[in-house]
Design an enzyme around this catalytic site. Structure first.
Site, PDB file in Angstrom:
ATOM      1  N   HIS A 117       0.876  -1.208   0.000  1.00 42.30           N
ATOM      2  CA  HIS A 117       0.000   0.000   0.000  1.00 42.30           C
ATOM      3  C   HIS A 117       0.898   1.238   0.000  1.00 42.30           C
ATOM      4  O   HIS A 117       1.505   1.580   1.013  1.00 42.30           O
ATOM      5  CB  HIS A 117      -0.899   0.022   1.240  1.00 42.30           C
ATOM      6  CG  HIS A 117      -1.863   1.180   1.243  1.00 42.30           C
ATOM      7  ND1 HIS A 117      -3.214   1.014   1.472  1.00 42.30           N
ATOM      8  CD2 HIS A 117      -1.688   2.518   1.058  1.00 42.30           C
ATOM      9  CE1 HIS A 117      -3.823   2.193   1.414  1.00 42.30           C
ATOM     10  NE2 HIS A 117      -2.907   3.130   1.185  1.00 42.30           N
TER      11      HIS A 117
ATOM     12  N   HIS B 283       1.595   5.405  -1.679  1.00 42.92           N
ATOM     13  CA  HIS B 283       1.282   6.586  -2.489  1.00 42.92           C
ATOM     14  C   HIS B 283       2.592   7.175  -2.994  1.00 42.92           C
ATOM     15  O   HIS B 283       3.464   7.510  -2.181  1.00 42.92           O
ATOM     16  CB  HIS B 283       0.560   7.642  -1.647  1.00 42.92           C
ATOM     17  CG  HIS B 283      -0.723   7.152  -1.060  1.00 42.92           C
ATOM     18  ND1 HIS B 283      -1.935   7.287  -1.698  1.00 42.92           N
ATOM     19  CD2 HIS B 283      -0.969   6.478   0.098  1.00 42.92           C
ATOM     20  CE1 HIS B 283      -2.888   6.735  -0.952  1.00 42.92           C
ATOM     21  NE2 HIS B 283      -2.330   6.233   0.137  1.00 42.92           N
TER      22      HIS B 283
ATOM     23  N   ARG C  69       2.360   9.656  -5.657  1.00 48.77           N
ATOM     24  CA  ARG C  69       1.984  10.902  -6.365  1.00 48.77           C
ATOM     25  C   ARG C  69       2.463  10.856  -7.812  1.00 48.77           C
ATOM     26  O   ARG C  69       2.583   9.797  -8.392  1.00 48.77           O
ATOM     27  CB  ARG C  69       2.524  12.152  -5.637  1.00 48.77           C
ATOM     28  CG  ARG C  69       2.295  12.161  -4.128  1.00 48.77           C
ATOM     29  CD  ARG C  69       0.857  11.993  -3.710  1.00 48.77           C
ATOM     30  NE  ARG C  69       0.719  12.121  -2.256  1.00 48.77           N
ATOM     31  CZ  ARG C  69      -0.279  11.617  -1.557  1.00 48.77           C
ATOM     32  NH1 ARG C  69      -1.248  10.923  -2.145  1.00 48.77           N
ATOM     33  NH2 ARG C  69      -0.339  11.789  -0.259  1.00 48.77           N
TER      34      ARG C  69
ATOM     35  N   ASN D  11      -5.069   7.336  -6.130  1.00 45.14           N
ATOM     36  CA  ASN D  11      -5.793   8.574  -5.788  1.00 45.14           C
ATOM     37  C   ASN D  11      -5.037   9.822  -6.240  1.00 45.14           C
ATOM     38  O   ASN D  11      -4.731  10.704  -5.454  1.00 45.14           O
ATOM     39  CB  ASN D  11      -6.129   8.628  -4.288  1.00 45.14           C
ATOM     40  CG  ASN D  11      -4.902   8.633  -3.383  1.00 45.14           C
ATOM     41  OD1 ASN D  11      -3.852   8.111  -3.733  1.00 45.14           O
ATOM     42  ND2 ASN D  11      -5.033   9.241  -2.216  1.00 45.14           N
TER      43      ASN D  11
ATOM     44  N   LYS E 151      -9.130  -0.202  -5.905  1.00 44.54           N
ATOM     45  CA  LYS E 151      -9.236   0.433  -4.588  1.00 44.54           C
ATOM     46  C   LYS E 151     -10.581   1.103  -4.397  1.00 44.54           C
ATOM     47  O   LYS E 151     -11.008   1.906  -5.232  1.00 44.54           O
ATOM     48  CB  LYS E 151      -8.121   1.483  -4.446  1.00 44.54           C
ATOM     49  CG  LYS E 151      -8.115   2.247  -3.132  1.00 44.54           C
ATOM     50  CD  LYS E 151      -7.664   1.394  -1.955  1.00 44.54           C
ATOM     51  CE  LYS E 151      -7.803   2.125  -0.633  1.00 44.54           C
ATOM     52  NZ  LYS E 151      -6.697   3.042  -0.375  1.00 44.54           N
TER      53      LYS E 151
ATOM     54  N   HIS F  81     -10.565   1.181   1.698  1.00 43.42           N
ATOM     55  CA  HIS F  81     -10.390   2.200   2.744  1.00 43.42           C
ATOM     56  C   HIS F  81     -11.640   2.095   3.612  1.00 43.42           C
ATOM     57  O   HIS F  81     -12.707   2.593   3.247  1.00 43.42           O
ATOM     58  CB  HIS F  81     -10.243   3.603   2.151  1.00 43.42           C
ATOM     59  CG  HIS F  81      -9.953   4.626   3.210  1.00 43.42           C
ATOM     60  ND1 HIS F  81      -8.725   5.237   3.342  1.00 43.42           N
ATOM     61  CD2 HIS F  81     -10.723   5.110   4.227  1.00 43.42           C
ATOM     62  CE1 HIS F  81      -8.753   6.061   4.387  1.00 43.42           C
ATOM     63  NE2 HIS F  81      -9.948   6.001   4.934  1.00 43.42           N
TER      64      HIS F  81
ATOM     65  N   HIS G  78      -4.671  -0.610   5.706  1.00 48.63           N
ATOM     66  CA  HIS G  78      -4.240   0.123   6.911  1.00 48.63           C
ATOM     67  C   HIS G  78      -5.212  -0.050   8.080  1.00 48.63           C
ATOM     68  O   HIS G  78      -5.790   0.909   8.572  1.00 48.63           O
ATOM     69  CB  HIS G  78      -3.983   1.608   6.623  1.00 48.63           C
ATOM     70  CG  HIS G  78      -4.957   2.285   5.700  1.00 48.63           C
ATOM     71  ND1 HIS G  78      -6.320   2.251   5.887  1.00 48.63           N
ATOM     72  CD2 HIS G  78      -4.768   3.006   4.579  1.00 48.63           C
ATOM     73  CE1 HIS G  78      -6.905   2.930   4.923  1.00 48.63           C
ATOM     74  NE2 HIS G  78      -5.996   3.395   4.111  1.00 48.63           N
TER      75      HIS G  78
ATOM     76  N   LEU H  29      -5.050   9.369   7.863  1.00 47.45           N
ATOM     77  CA  LEU H  29      -6.327   8.668   7.899  1.00 47.45           C
ATOM     78  C   LEU H  29      -6.116   7.227   7.475  1.00 47.45           C
ATOM     79  O   LEU H  29      -5.349   6.998   6.531  1.00 47.45           O
ATOM     80  CB  LEU H  29      -7.345   9.356   6.986  1.00 47.45           C
ATOM     81  CG  LEU H  29      -7.875  10.684   7.540  1.00 47.45           C
ATOM     82  CD1 LEU H  29      -8.656  11.447   6.485  1.00 47.45           C
ATOM     83  CD2 LEU H  29      -8.740  10.454   8.786  1.00 47.45           C
TER      84      LEU H  29
ATOM     85  N   ASP I  65       1.355   2.649   3.505  1.00 55.18           N
ATOM     86  CA  ASP I  65       0.508   3.834   3.339  1.00 55.18           C
ATOM     87  C   ASP I  65       1.346   5.107   3.424  1.00 55.18           C
ATOM     88  O   ASP I  65       0.868   6.152   3.866  1.00 55.18           O
ATOM     89  CB  ASP I  65      -0.643   3.868   4.354  1.00 55.18           C
ATOM     90  CG  ASP I  65      -1.702   4.893   3.977  1.00 55.18           C
ATOM     91  OD1 ASP I  65      -1.767   5.287   2.799  1.00 55.18           O
ATOM     92  OD2 ASP I  65      -2.464   5.302   4.881  1.00 55.18           O
TER      93      ASP I  65
ATOM     94  N   HIS J 120       3.202  14.573   1.405  1.00 54.05           N
ATOM     95  CA  HIS J 120       2.557  15.873   1.160  1.00 54.05           C
ATOM     96  C   HIS J 120       3.619  16.940   1.383  1.00 54.05           C
ATOM     97  O   HIS J 120       4.459  16.800   2.291  1.00 54.05           O
ATOM     98  CB  HIS J 120       1.412  16.124   2.137  1.00 54.05           C
ATOM     99  CG  HIS J 120       0.221  15.246   1.926  1.00 54.05           C
ATOM    100  ND1 HIS J 120      -0.698  15.465   0.935  1.00 54.05           N
ATOM    101  CD2 HIS J 120      -0.195  14.132   2.579  1.00 54.05           C
ATOM    102  CE1 HIS J 120      -1.632  14.530   0.986  1.00 54.05           C
ATOM    103  NE2 HIS J 120      -1.355  13.699   1.963  1.00 54.05           N
TER     104      HIS J 120
ATOM    105  N   ALA K  36      -4.227  14.949   5.385  1.00 53.90           N
ATOM    106  CA  ALA K  36      -3.908  13.675   6.043  1.00 53.90           C
ATOM    107  C   ALA K  36      -2.834  12.927   5.279  1.00 53.90           C
ATOM    108  O   ALA K  36      -2.893  12.833   4.053  1.00 53.90           O
ATOM    109  CB  ALA K  36      -5.173  12.829   6.135  1.00 53.90           C
TER     110      ALA K  36
END
Ligand code: NCD
Ligand code: ZN
Length: 343
Positions: A12, A14, A16, A40, A98, A135, A173, A218, A246, A250, A262
């Site tokens: 899992h 991210h 970007r 996402n 997802k 999620h 998660h 989150l 996860d 950011h 988050a």
């Protein structure tokens, strides 16, 4: 002290897009052979063609000399069709789909408004052997933010696994004792990923000496008894629980803001953080199954064959890393970690 493991995978993640890939893909590719890439983005990755193009951009950001395979996912929406699923499966590049409840988390506005809108897609996924990654939080504002996972399981996940008994489902998660109990007692088709930050931190971390935006993610950090349940599950030897960081980068100014977003970034030291959690629990010997075996087994993919080595040696986490013209504050910025992954 040294610890040699089969090279792990991150189930899992991210990463970007665009310039951010340079920093974050390099961190992950140094540690992991493969990672399940979350869809996402804005706009979200809802079609196979988008996933394949995104995959190429990720591969282009892998540093010279490292082998890394991004495993792509689609973002489920109310409009996803059975044909979308067949196309994804036939690509051999899309490994999972997802489900974000609309409004549950970062970039989830295009998510599912009512799970019954996805029955046709889920039916097709069940047929195709395509896992559903969930999620698992309700968005109902009347539900206390710390109870959103538990209520999602009762209202949506339990009925969903009964309706689709052959569908592979990952509770992403997992953060609560109730989530662990649900997955443990569910059939073998149901598993969960566990993050390093939920193993290491409880909700006090968000309020230590003041509001700590870099500890906000989150599903939100929970109380200590839940952290203990996660640690017990991760170190139990159960094949249903495996590594998913996860890691969610950011830019600093998006976190240190009047409405901070988050996400906790852990890709800079993912394995070191898990090793710390497992060592604290006296369970280092369970780390390899959790990090390197059980995820691949659940997804029906071969286990990796090369090795990585962790050495017990203090090092200081940088205060920040560059991120696309800004900076990124990693978990435990400026603090000392006791394990170090060898290059
Ligand atoms: C994730 C992100 O930033 O994309 N944020 C987070 O807090 N985990 C989204 C998610 O996985 O919920
Ligand atoms: Zn995530």
């Amino acid at each position: 002290m040294e610890l040699t493991l089969t090279r792990p995978d991150d189930w899992h993640l991210h990463v970007r897009d665009s310039d951010a890939l340079t920093t974050v893909v390099a961190h992950t590719a140094r540690q992991f052979a493969r990672a399940i890439i979350m869809p996402n983005l804005q706009p979200p990755v809802t079609k196979t063609a988008q996933a394949l193009a995104y995959r190429e951009r990720i591969l282009a950001a892998v540093p010279e000399g490292l082998q890394f395979t991004p495993l792509m996912t689609l973002y489920l929406t109310d409009q996803t069709t059975a044909d979308d699923i067949v196309e994804a499966k036939n690509s051999n590049r899309v490994q999972a789909v997802k489900l974000y409840p609309a409004g549950a988390t970062t970039n989830s506005a295009a998510g599912v408004t009512d799970i019954s809108n996805t029955w046709a897609a889920l039916e097709s996924m069940q047929q195709q052997g395509m896992p559903l990654l969930v999620h698992a939080e309700v968005t109902d504002p009347d539900i206390d933010v710390f109870d959103r996972e538990k209520v999602f399981i009762e209202r949506h996940l339990q009925p969903l696994i009964q309706r689709f008994p052959q569908l592979k489902v990952v509770l992403e998660h997992v953060t609560t004792r109730e989530g662990i109990e649900f997955v443990s007692s569910a059939p073998d088709t149901v598993a969960a990923t566990i993050t390093a930050h939920h193993l290491l931190l409880n909700r006090n971390a968000m309020f230590r000496g003041g509001l700590q935006p870099h500890s906000y993610c989150l599903p939100v950090l929970k109380r200590e008894s839940h952290r203990e349940a996660l640690l017990a599950a991760a170190t139990s030897g159960s094949r249903k629980f495996f590594l998913g960081t996860d890691s969610a980068p950011h830019a600093r100014e998006r976190k240190e803001s009047s409405c901070g977003c988050a996400g906790i970034y852990t890709a800079h030291a993912a394995l070191e953080l898990y090793a710390q959690a497992f060592e604290d629990a006296g369970a280092l010997q369970q780390l390899e199954d959790f990090a390197s075996h059980f995820g691949a087994d659940f997804y029906g993919l071969p286990r990796n064959t090369d090795k990585v080595m962790l050495v017990k040696k203090d090092w200081q986490v940088p205060d920040s890393y560059p991120l696309a013209g800004s900076t990124l504050v990693p978990l435990l910025a400026g603090e000392t970690l006791h394990w170090q992954l060898q290059p």
